[in-house]
Design a protein around this motif. Structure first.
Motif, PDB file in Angstrom:
ATOM      1  N   VAL A 134       0.867  -1.178   0.000  1.00 16.87           N
ATOM      2  CA  VAL A 134       0.000   0.000   0.000  1.00 16.87           C
ATOM      3  C   VAL A 134       0.903   1.227   0.000  1.00 16.87           C
ATOM      4  N   LEU A 135       0.670   2.100  -0.983  1.00 16.90           N
ATOM      5  CA  LEU A 135       1.434   3.346  -1.133  1.00 16.90           C
ATOM      6  C   LEU A 135       0.485   4.526  -1.047  1.00 16.90           C
ATOM      7  N   VAL A 136       0.963   5.633  -0.473  1.00 23.13           N
ATOM      8  CA  VAL A 136       0.183   6.872  -0.425  1.00 23.13           C
ATOM      9  C   VAL A 136       1.033   8.001  -0.981  1.00 23.13           C
ATOM     10  N   SER A 137       0.421   8.768  -1.878  1.00 17.83           N
ATOM     11  CA  SER A 137       1.074   9.949  -2.433  1.00 17.83           C
ATOM     12  C   SER A 137       0.024  11.026  -2.629  1.00 17.83           C
ATOM     13  N   GLY A 138       0.262  12.168  -1.991  1.00 16.43           N
ATOM     14  CA  GLY A 138      -0.711  13.252  -2.124  1.00 16.43           C
ATOM     15  C   GLY A 138      -2.077  12.803  -1.672  1.00 16.43           C
ATOM     16  N   ASP A 139      -3.017  12.792  -2.592  1.00 22.92           N
ATOM     17  CA  ASP A 139      -4.403  12.482  -2.290  1.00 22.92           C
ATOM     18  C   ASP A 139      -4.792  11.044  -2.652  1.00 22.92           C
ATOM     19  N   LEU A 140      -3.836  10.238  -3.128  1.00 22.87           N
ATOM     20  CA  LEU A 140      -4.149   8.883  -3.564  1.00 22.87           C
ATOM     21  C   LEU A 140      -3.520   7.822  -2.700  1.00 22.87           C
ATOM     22  N   GLN A 141      -4.241   6.727  -2.528  1.00 22.03           N
ATOM     23  CA  GLN A 141      -3.697   5.529  -1.897  1.00 22.03           C
ATOM     24  C   GLN A 141      -3.787   4.397  -2.921  1.00 22.03           C
ATOM     25  N   LEU A 142      -2.664   3.753  -3.201  1.00 20.22           N
ATOM     26  CA  LEU A 142      -2.604   2.668  -4.174  1.00 20.22           C
ATOM     27  C   LEU A 142      -2.429   1.352  -3.438  1.00 20.22           C
ATOM     28  N   SER A 143      -3.249   0.365  -3.790  1.00 20.93           N
ATOM     29  CA  SER A 143      -3.173  -0.955  -3.164  1.00 20.93           C
ATOM     30  C   SER A 143      -2.793  -1.986  -4.217  1.00 20.93           C
ATOM     31  N   PHE A 144      -1.799  -2.789  -3.879  1.00 23.09           N
ATOM     32  CA  PHE A 144      -1.264  -3.792  -4.798  1.00 23.09           C
ATOM     33  C   PHE A 144      -1.313  -5.177  -4.155  1.00 23.09           C
ATOM     34  N   LYS A 145      -1.364  -6.171  -5.005  1.00 16.46           N
ATOM     35  CA  LYS A 145      -1.228  -7.560  -4.586  1.00 16.46           C
ATOM     36  C   LYS A 145      -0.045  -8.133  -5.352  1.00 16.46           C
TER      37      LYS A 145
END
Length: 147
Positions: A134-145
């Motif tokens: 899980v990555l967060v940058s600015g206003d987004l959170q990205l979830s990966f598998k």
């Protein structure tokens, strides 16, 4: 005969010791990651990408973003990361095109389908396990598998 076999063995061992292997200090970050979801933090909205085939491939000091549905291009980045830090910093984005010499990207719109909104993007690593990222940058959170 033994001397000849020993000489061949010794020459083989010596040739192997002269090679330099590049190793990675990326810990669990190295691998092939499927972008499953992008959340907009400020609005609570999200985009489910689990049926899309958008991937981040990480190895040593390069990160490649790939669309296996072939609707977006493939791009590469250099990045900074150490497992003691909680950040992943992407920079020097390029179009993955060896024939053209991997031209620099000037338009950030090319990267947005992958959750990247800047030509130099800094992510906070919220979670990194053997199966999820899980990555967060600015206003987004990205979830990966991990794939």
């Amino acid at each position: 005969m033994k001397k000849i076999l020993f000489s061949i063995f010794a020459a083989g061992v010596l040739s192997l010791t002269s090679c330099t292997l590049e190793t990675s200090n990326n810990w669990r970050l190295d691998g092939y990651w499927h972008l499953e979801r992008v959340d907009t933090i400020s609005t609570g909205g999200f985009l489910d990408l689990s049926e899309k085939r958008l991937f981040w491939a990480v190895q040593v000091n390069l990160l490649q973003v790939i669309d296996r549905d072939y609707k977006n291009g493939s791009y590469i980045f250099h990045f900074d990361y150490t497992k003691k830090e909680t950040s992943l910093n992407l920079y020097d984005p390029r179009i993955y095109d060896k024939v053209q010499g991997d031209p620099k990207i000037e338009d950030v719109e090319l990267l947005k389908p992958y959750g990247i909104n800047s030509l130099e993007e800094n992510f906070e690593i919220v979670n990194l396990t053997g199966s999820g990222l899980v990555l967060v940058s600015g206003d987004l959170q990205l979830s990966f598998k991990q794939f």
